[in-house]
Write a protein that holds these residues in place. Structure first.
Motif, PDB file in Angstrom:
ATOM      1  N   ASN A   1       0.821  -1.207   0.000  1.00  0.00           N
ATOM      2  CA  ASN A   1       0.000   0.000   0.000  1.00  0.00           C
ATOM      3  C   ASN A   1       0.856   1.258   0.000  1.00  0.00           C
ATOM      4  O   ASN A   1       0.602   2.209  -0.734  1.00  0.00           O
ATOM      5  CB  ASN A   1      -0.933   0.003   1.208  1.00  0.00           C
ATOM      6  CG  ASN A   1      -2.118  -0.914   1.003  1.00  0.00           C
ATOM      7  OD1 ASN A   1      -2.459  -1.254  -0.115  1.00  0.00           O
ATOM      8  ND2 ASN A   1      -2.738  -1.325   2.081  1.00  0.00           N
TER       9      ASN A   1
ATOM     10  N   ARG B   1       3.731   1.756  -1.111  1.00  0.00           N
ATOM     11  CA  ARG B   1       4.425   2.006  -2.370  1.00  0.00           C
ATOM     12  C   ARG B   1       3.578   2.827  -3.317  1.00  0.00           C
ATOM     13  O   ARG B   1       4.093   3.528  -4.184  1.00  0.00           O
ATOM     14  CB  ARG B   1       4.779   0.664  -3.043  1.00  0.00           C
ATOM     15  CG  ARG B   1       5.937  -0.071  -2.431  1.00  0.00           C
ATOM     16  CD  ARG B   1       6.442  -1.117  -3.405  1.00  0.00           C
ATOM     17  NE  ARG B   1       5.420  -2.090  -3.737  1.00  0.00           N
ATOM     18  CZ  ARG B   1       5.275  -3.251  -3.127  1.00  0.00           C
ATOM     19  NH1 ARG B   1       6.056  -3.562  -2.132  1.00  0.00           N
ATOM     20  NH2 ARG B   1       4.350  -4.105  -3.490  1.00  0.00           N
ATOM     21  N   TYR B   2       2.261   2.729  -3.179  1.00  0.00           N
ATOM     22  CA  TYR B   2       1.378   3.320  -4.166  1.00  0.00           C
ATOM     23  C   TYR B   2       0.618   4.538  -3.654  1.00  0.00           C
ATOM     24  O   TYR B   2      -0.323   4.987  -4.287  1.00  0.00           O
ATOM     25  CB  TYR B   2       0.389   2.257  -4.655  1.00  0.00           C
ATOM     26  CG  TYR B   2       1.070   1.109  -5.353  1.00  0.00           C
ATOM     27  CD1 TYR B   2       2.004   1.338  -6.351  1.00  0.00           C
ATOM     28  CD2 TYR B   2       0.795  -0.210  -4.998  1.00  0.00           C
ATOM     29  CE1 TYR B   2       2.648   0.283  -6.989  1.00  0.00           C
ATOM     30  CE2 TYR B   2       1.430  -1.268  -5.636  1.00  0.00           C
ATOM     31  CZ  TYR B   2       2.356  -1.003  -6.632  1.00  0.00           C
ATOM     32  OH  TYR B   2       2.989  -2.041  -7.261  1.00  0.00           O
TER      33      TYR B   2
ATOM     34  N   ILE C   1       0.976   7.310  -6.189  1.00  0.00           N
ATOM     35  CA  ILE C   1       0.228   6.998  -7.417  1.00  0.00           C
ATOM     36  C   ILE C   1      -1.259   7.241  -7.203  1.00  0.00           C
ATOM     37  O   ILE C   1      -1.941   7.852  -8.040  1.00  0.00           O
ATOM     38  CB  ILE C   1       0.478   5.543  -7.840  1.00  0.00           C
ATOM     39  CG1 ILE C   1       1.952   5.354  -8.226  1.00  0.00           C
ATOM     40  CG2 ILE C   1      -0.427   5.147  -9.005  1.00  0.00           C
ATOM     41  CD1 ILE C   1       2.312   3.923  -8.567  1.00  0.00           C
ATOM     42  N   PHE C   2      -1.789   6.760  -6.075  1.00  0.00           N
ATOM     43  CA  PHE C   2      -3.212   6.952  -5.788  1.00  0.00           C
ATOM     44  C   PHE C   2      -3.550   8.437  -5.676  1.00  0.00           C
ATOM     45  O   PHE C   2      -4.599   8.881  -6.149  1.00  0.00           O
ATOM     46  CB  PHE C   2      -3.583   6.240  -4.486  1.00  0.00           C
ATOM     47  CG  PHE C   2      -3.711   4.750  -4.628  1.00  0.00           C
ATOM     48  CD1 PHE C   2      -3.583   4.142  -5.865  1.00  0.00           C
ATOM     49  CD2 PHE C   2      -3.964   3.954  -3.537  1.00  0.00           C
ATOM     50  CE1 PHE C   2      -3.702   2.767  -6.010  1.00  0.00           C
ATOM     51  CE2 PHE C   2      -4.087   2.583  -3.659  1.00  0.00           C
ATOM     52  CZ  PHE C   2      -3.951   1.986  -4.900  1.00  0.00           C
TER      53      PHE C   2
ATOM     54  N   GLU D   1      -0.101  -5.602  -6.080  1.00  0.00           N
ATOM     55  CA  GLU D   1      -0.329  -5.382  -7.498  1.00  0.00           C
ATOM     56  C   GLU D   1      -1.784  -5.701  -7.872  1.00  0.00           C
ATOM     57  O   GLU D   1      -2.368  -5.060  -8.736  1.00  0.00           O
ATOM     58  CB  GLU D   1       0.630  -6.257  -8.313  1.00  0.00           C
ATOM     59  CG  GLU D   1       2.063  -5.755  -8.317  1.00  0.00           C
ATOM     60  CD  GLU D   1       2.720  -5.800  -6.958  1.00  0.00           C
ATOM     61  OE1 GLU D   1       2.605  -6.842  -6.275  1.00  0.00           O
ATOM     62  OE2 GLU D   1       3.323  -4.790  -6.550  1.00  0.00           O
TER      63      GLU D   1
ATOM     64  N   LEU E   1      -3.706  -2.651  -6.883  1.00  0.00           N
ATOM     65  CA  LEU E   1      -3.475  -1.549  -7.817  1.00  0.00           C
ATOM     66  C   LEU E   1      -4.221  -1.791  -9.122  1.00  0.00           C
ATOM     67  O   LEU E   1      -4.808  -0.865  -9.698  1.00  0.00           O
ATOM     68  CB  LEU E   1      -1.980  -1.401  -8.073  1.00  0.00           C
ATOM     69  CG  LEU E   1      -1.575  -0.172  -8.880  1.00  0.00           C
ATOM     70  CD1 LEU E   1      -1.884   1.100  -8.116  1.00  0.00           C
ATOM     71  CD2 LEU E   1      -0.097  -0.221  -9.237  1.00  0.00           C
TER      72      LEU E   1
ATOM     73  N   TRP F   1       7.219   1.022 -14.017  1.00  0.00           N
ATOM     74  CA  TRP F   1       6.552   0.154 -13.038  1.00  0.00           C
ATOM     75  C   TRP F   1       7.043  -1.284 -13.164  1.00  0.00           C
ATOM     76  O   TRP F   1       7.299  -1.953 -12.145  1.00  0.00           O
ATOM     77  CB  TRP F   1       5.045   0.216 -13.263  1.00  0.00           C
ATOM     78  CG  TRP F   1       4.260  -0.619 -12.307  1.00  0.00           C
ATOM     79  CD1 TRP F   1       4.014  -0.356 -10.994  1.00  0.00           C
ATOM     80  CD2 TRP F   1       3.604  -1.876 -12.594  1.00  0.00           C
ATOM     81  NE1 TRP F   1       3.250  -1.370 -10.438  1.00  0.00           N
ATOM     82  CE2 TRP F   1       2.984  -2.303 -11.393  1.00  0.00           C
ATOM     83  CE3 TRP F   1       3.478  -2.660 -13.728  1.00  0.00           C
ATOM     84  CZ2 TRP F   1       2.256  -3.490 -11.317  1.00  0.00           C
ATOM     85  CZ3 TRP F   1       2.752  -3.844 -13.649  1.00  0.00           C
ATOM     86  CH2 TRP F   1       2.153  -4.242 -12.465  1.00  0.00           C
TER      87      TRP F   1
END
Length: 786
Positions: A267, A269-270, A273-274, A657, A660, A737
């Motif tokens: 979570n 890591r992103y 991005i979110f 992943e 995501l 990515w």
């Protein structure tokens, strides 16, 4: 005056129902997505911020091996030593977990628990976890425990738990001396039980770990001030805890969550991005509003002209349009709040997150949401409020004003941005799904399907032997093995420094213990098969380990002794080599691994083993699981039955992943919906604005195809241009990515072509659905009305 402006705003909304619906739906969808993502993002960034002394708390981490790849928890002497040697360290707290154990109060209240922590008395004074009952000083006594509210309810119901007892691992009895509030969901330190640290000295195995100064104790230091961390780091270098291969680092508590070396950090890591996706989708919704509002300037031009003639200035007109934008945005916000109540559980379930209700009503989060609403009001009304008041009353009232091309360039740019984002998101989604399919179908060097794993750490040697004998007699079980770790779960193979029998150099190898049947049950292929009739008492390496040790021939000439802080020594020769197989995540290459082949009785006595059952593909799994459970409970000695399948656990390693991919799929759909809503609004306005032109063209003989091209040609060009821009953006983003995976697929052409074709088809359907309706209208009626 304000009441008058408000009446005009409400009247404008009601008189233009189609455009109001498009604006409100677009804004509400954008806000819903943005707030849902902000729930996650703010929750991640607020980790541990509730601790009053959090800015002065640091976590000690032990870096092990020459290249610093491996991180371990501190030794039990680290905290006391640092407090004695450095005055900047004013307190410390050590924690320790035995892993997954059974806790019991009676026969109806027994559960596996993996959040049973041992901690120093200072735990509740350093951390801000409030006590509801009891005193923190009770943790100074051995065999005492403080439990959380939720745990108290689970084991004792509504009765007072103070003074009652719980049994750990069927052996140790602890007195409940306090009840603490449940740790918040945004706490990196999670627990259900806090047992006194001195209790470890009453437990033989754990006593040896403490007295031997072994690793495995997460340790937190409380500093005199936040700036003291630099000096404390220098103090560590002066202690005996550092050498060429071992160093200690200090991690501030507030950054701890984003720098964890253990557990799932998918979570975190992103988060960025979110957040970017939230801003993009909100931007799409705001662009829709601004595009439609400015495009419909003709409908408001006479109103603006009259207002200016009777004395209105740009300031009052700007306020009027801002008020209309605010009203539209607030209605959309109310609708978004209702949608959030419906979709929040689904969103959090996809993320596998638990977020406290208290966090959602906290001042910090409510301030963030209020800021989002204010920003939307400000941005949505900015462009219309700046553009519309510029109309000249003389031109408007003389009929010389035309808004057909006013701001058309900006609207085209904004529409281009919308579809570029949609196409890029769609391509990213397909590439992610393709990578996940590749990972799940990849040959990992062992046969994962139909393998059932059962933890049996609570069994006695006699009980486990009886269970194995009974299971081997069951039809449908093709093989049975045992190992010291449950593969693909949180308990990963340990690490040991091994001296090469060839070069005498040390190499860091992952290490597990298993019985002789381990390799055959899991279908692990031999690269150099041992000639010995029995493997027990020997070691087996994988190809990577053989390379790290510089070995080319088997068996090895010298005995190797394997052992670690928490495991007994195992001595034996390296008899053979297996092909490399993935025993951890596919994000990294296969690590060097050594497998010590030991007797089952050794595993039961010294480890927390797991059984591996290969089940026949023709066996009905529900019936077979029920049969295995029945046999298990016969010899379980009050231990709850639990199991997992190896292929499911392997897929779970890619859960970040998976999340995501699911999020991108949903957000791509939402962004496309928002873009199509805006597109429909623009086409509707264009068709209405050019009704007279269309009617004249039809009278002069224009065909349906001519009219379709007239109204859609510019938009088709924008769609094609958005593909030209969006494809490279998505390509380079996905290349970056994919680079984080050691095993990665190529980006297939279909992942680019399919989204482009689909978005063009959907957009053309939206455009032509409106244009065809206009083109079929009777031109005589339109001209008569004009």
């Amino acid at each position: 005056m304000l009441t008058n402006y408000l009446k005009i705003a409400i009247r404008s909304l009601l008189n233009n129902k189609v455009y109001s619906f498009i604006n409100i739906m677009g804004l509400s969808m954008g806000m819903t997505v943005s707030i849902l993502i902000l729930i996650f993002v703010v929750h991640e960034y607020r980790y541990d911020r509730f601790h009053e002394k959090g800015d002065r708390i640091v976590r000690a981490e032990k870096q092990f091996s020459r290249d610093g790849r491996y991180s371990l928890y501190a030794n039990p002497e680290f905290g006391p030593t640092m407090m004695q040697t450095d005055p900047s360290v004013i307190n410390y707290v050590r924690t320790f977990s035995m892993g997954r154990k059974v806790v019991k109060t009676d026969n109806t209240h027994k559960f596996f628990e993996d959040r049973f922590l041992f901690a120093d008395t200072s735990f509740f004074s350093i951390f801000s976890f409030p006590l509801i009952q009891g005193q923190r000083s009770s943790l100074a006594r051995p065999l005492t425990v403080i439990i959380t509210e939720q745990t108290a309810s689970r084991y004792f119901g509504k009765t007072d738990p103070i003074g009652k007892f719980i049994t750990l691992d069927g052996t140790y009895t602890f007195e409940v001396t306090g009840v603490a509030k449940n740790p918040p969901s945004h706490s990196s330190v999670q627990f259900d039980f806090i047992a006194s640290f001195p209790s470890l000295l009453t437990m033989p195995n754990e006593r040896n770990i403490v007295l031997n100064n072994s690793s495995g104790f997460p340790t937190y230091l409380l500093l005199a001030n936040a700036d003291a961390i630099t000096g404390v780091r220098k103090s560590i270098l002066k202690t005996t805890y550092t050498n060429d291969h071992i160093t200690y680092s200090l991690q501030p508590l507030f950054t701890n969550h984003f720098n964890l070396n253990f557990g799932d950090v998918a979570n975190t890591r992103y988060v960025f991005i979110f957040l970017c996706i939230a801003l993009l989708i909100l931007a799409l919704a705001l662009i829709n509003y601004m595009n439609l509002t400015t495009a419909r300037a003709t409908a408001r031009a006479k109103e603006i002209g009259v207002r200016k003639v009777i004395g209105a200035n740009r300031k009052t007109l700007s306020f009027q349009f801002y008020l209309e934008s605010a009203l539209t945005t607030i209605v959309a916000f109310v609708l978004a709040i209702a949608l959030i109540q419906v979709f929040k559980p689904i969103f959090l379930n996809v993320l596998q997150q638990t977020i406290d209700t208290a966090f959602l009503t906290s001042p910090v989060f409510l301030t963030v949401v209020a800021g989002l609403l204010f920003s939307c009001v400000l941005l949505a009304g900015s462009y219309p409020a700046l553009v519309l008041p510029q109309f000249k009353p003389v031109e408007v009232l003389n009929g010389k004003f035309s808004s057909a091309n006013k701001g058309a360039g900006i609207r085209k740019m904004l529409t281009l941005f919308q579809f570029t984002v949609s196409i890029a998101l769609a391509i990213c989604t397909l590439v992610m799904n393709h990578q996940l399919q590749y990972l799940q179908s990849k040959n990992t060097g062992l046969q994962r399907d139909q393998v059932m794993v059962i933890p049996v750490e609570q069994f006695s040697n006699a009980g486990l032997t009886a269970l194995k004998n009974e299971l081997q007699q069951q039809t449908g079980i093709e093989g049975l093995a045992m190992a010291s770790v449950p593969l693909y779960r949180s308990t990963m193979p340990g690490l040991s420094m091994v001296t090469s029998p060839v070069s005498q150099e040390k190499a860091g190898l992952k290490w597990i213990m298993a019985d002789e049947r381990f390799f055959s049950v899991l279908g692990i292929a031999w690269h150099a098969k041992p000639e010995a009739s029995t493997l027990e008492g020997s070691h087996i390496v994988n190809q990577s380990a053989a390379e790290a040790l510089g070995m080319t021939t088997f068996p090895s000439a010298d005995d190797l002794t394997m052992g670690g802080d928490h495991a007994p020594a195992v001595t034996g020769k390296i008899l053979g080599m297996v092909n490399d197989f993935n025993f951890e995540t596919l994000r990294s290459p296969i690590q060097p691994l050594i497998v010590s082949v030991v007797a089952d009785s050794f595993l039961v006595k010294n480890e927390s083993p797991s059984l591996y059952l290969r089940i026949n593909t023709h066996s009905g799994l529900p019936d077979k699981i029920a049969a295995v459970k029945k046999s298990y409970e016969t010899y379980a000695n009050d231990t709850p039955f639990s199991y997992y399948f190896l292929d499911d656990a392997f897929n779970e390693l890619q859960k970040g992943e998976h999340r995501l991919s699911k999020i991108f799929t949903v957000f791509t759909g939402i962004s496309l919906c928002i873009a199509c809503l805006g597109l429909f609004g623009l086409v509707t306005f264009s068709a209405e604005n050019r009704t007279k032109e269309i009617s004249i063209r039809k009278v002069l003989g224009a065909s349906m195809a001519n009219i379709l091209m007239l109204l859609s040609s510019e938009l088709i060009v924008l769609l094609l241009l958005s593909i030209v821009i969006g494809v490279p953006i998505a390509w380079f983003s996905m290349k970056d990515w994919l680079s984080q995976f050691y095993y990665q697929t190529n980006i297939p052409l279909s992942s680019i072509v399919a989204p482009a074709v689909a978005i063009i088809a959907i957009s053309l359907f939206v455009i032509w659905a409106k244009v065809v309706r206009v083109a079929l209208e009777d031109p005589s009626k339109n001209l008569k009305r004009e």
